[in-house]
Design an enzyme around this catalytic site. Structure first.
Site, short mmCIF file in Angstrom:
data_model
loop_
_atom_site.label_atom_id
_atom_site.label_comp_id
_atom_site.label_asym_id
_atom_site.label_seq_id
_atom_site.Cartn_x
_atom_site.Cartn_y
_atom_site.Cartn_z
N ASP A 16 4.11 -3.22 -1.17
CA ASP A 16 5.37 -3.11 -0.28
C ASP A 16 4.70 -3.32 0.93
O ASP A 16 3.58 -3.26 1.33
CB ASP A 16 6.11 -1.76 -0.50
CG ASP A 16 7.04 -1.65 0.29
OD1 ASP A 16 8.09 -2.51 0.40
OD2 ASP A 16 7.07 -0.63 1.25
N ASP A 18 6.84 -3.05 4.95
CA ASP A 18 7.01 -1.95 5.99
C ASP A 18 6.73 -0.43 5.51
O ASP A 18 7.45 -0.20 4.39
CB ASP A 18 8.42 -2.05 6.53
CG ASP A 18 8.53 -1.57 7.91
OD1 ASP A 18 7.49 -1.05 8.28
OD2 ASP A 18 9.56 -1.77 8.52
N ASP A 213 5.70 3.05 -0.07
CA ASP A 213 5.90 4.27 0.51
C ASP A 213 7.16 5.12 0.19
O ASP A 213 7.36 5.89 0.67
CB ASP A 213 5.67 3.90 1.98
CG ASP A 213 6.92 3.22 2.51
OD1 ASP A 213 7.41 2.10 2.06
OD2 ASP A 213 7.80 3.62 3.35
#
Length: 265
Positions: A16, A18, A213
């Protein structure tokens, strides 16, 4: 690196962006070095993003500016995945109504479809986020879908994180079309599986590790795809969030950041 380090257990990292490898305009501490280490050990890299508004070149350039030296073919976006899904729904040369940026239009075009902004003649609708999307665009989509057009959403993220806070994401606009049509779209981005599956397939990966995240997109997407996952605590989700989940929805590993890849988790 220890022979049983986490990085040695997988042949690809589906990363991933950001909150995982960068936060806004800055790389997450240790992330550049972790990605470089993975490359040195022959582990495939795919930067996997639900963001359908930017082209793969724009994503790769941003990552390179931050020190990741990302190649164009290392980027997988939900716009690519959404456009690819059209190939299973409508014939080559079909007219496709595009709700999104020029980046999504281009992904539709290079797969042999004819992009349009009007409902007339559209056999499919593909919807991604654009800051310029209007009521008229949503109305055209509703007309096409009600007339029988297939509907693909690049992602259904309800919000979009920005410096100003959380703004409406593509999922919020998908909800408007859903309300207007009573239909449900096929979804390309996480936590649906097409984006992750296409990213792994592009690498020929047999043992991919999904890294992110967010439990509700990255990790749930890995669960749905039957892939192992690593939650890094550099973004949205916390260790307490993990504990609140049933065992079957938890990540395979939880770590402070990407430096865990060179160590035992």
């Amino acid at each position: 690196m220890p022979s049983d380090a986490l990085l040695n257990r997988y042949d690809a990292l589906l990363l991933d962006l950001d909150g995982t490898v960068y936060r806004g305009r800055e790389a997450v501490p240790g992330a550049v070095e972790a990605v470089a280490s993975a490359r040195r050990h022959g582990v495939g890299i795919r930067f996997v993003t639900n963001n359908a508004s930017r082209s793969p070149r724009e994503v790769a350039d941003h990552l390179t500016e931050l020190g990741f030296n990302a190649a164009l073919d290392e980027v997988s976006t939900s716009a690519q995945a959404g456009a690819e899904m059209l190939s299973d729904l409508v014939p080559e040369g079909a007219t496709v109504l595009v709700l999104g940026t020029d980046a999504l239009v281009e992904e539709v075009r290079i797969r042999g479809f004819v992009p349009t902004r009007e409902a007339h003649g559209a056999l499919a609708v593909v919807q991604g986020l654009s800051p310029d999307l209007s009521w008229r665009d949503l109305a055209e989509a509703a007309v096409a879908i009600r007339a029988g057009a297939h509907w693909v959403a690049c992602n259904v993220d309800a919000t979009l994180p920005t410096e100003r806070g959380l703004l409406p994401g593509n999922g919020s606009l998908v909800a408007a079309v859903r309300t207007a049509t009573g239909q449900e779209p096929l979804v390309a981005g996480k936590p649906a599986t097409p984006l992750l599956e296409q990213a792994a397939k592009s690498l020929g990966a047999e043992r991919p590790l999904v890294v992110g995240d967010r439990l509700d997109t990255d990790i749930l997407g890995a669960v749905h795809a039957g892939m192992d996952s690593l939650l890094v605590l550099t973004g949205v989700s916390t260790a307490q969030d993990v504990e609140a989940l049933p065992e079957e929805l938890r990540p395979t590993y939880v770590a402070a950041d990407l430096t865990v890849l060179d160590r035992l988790p």
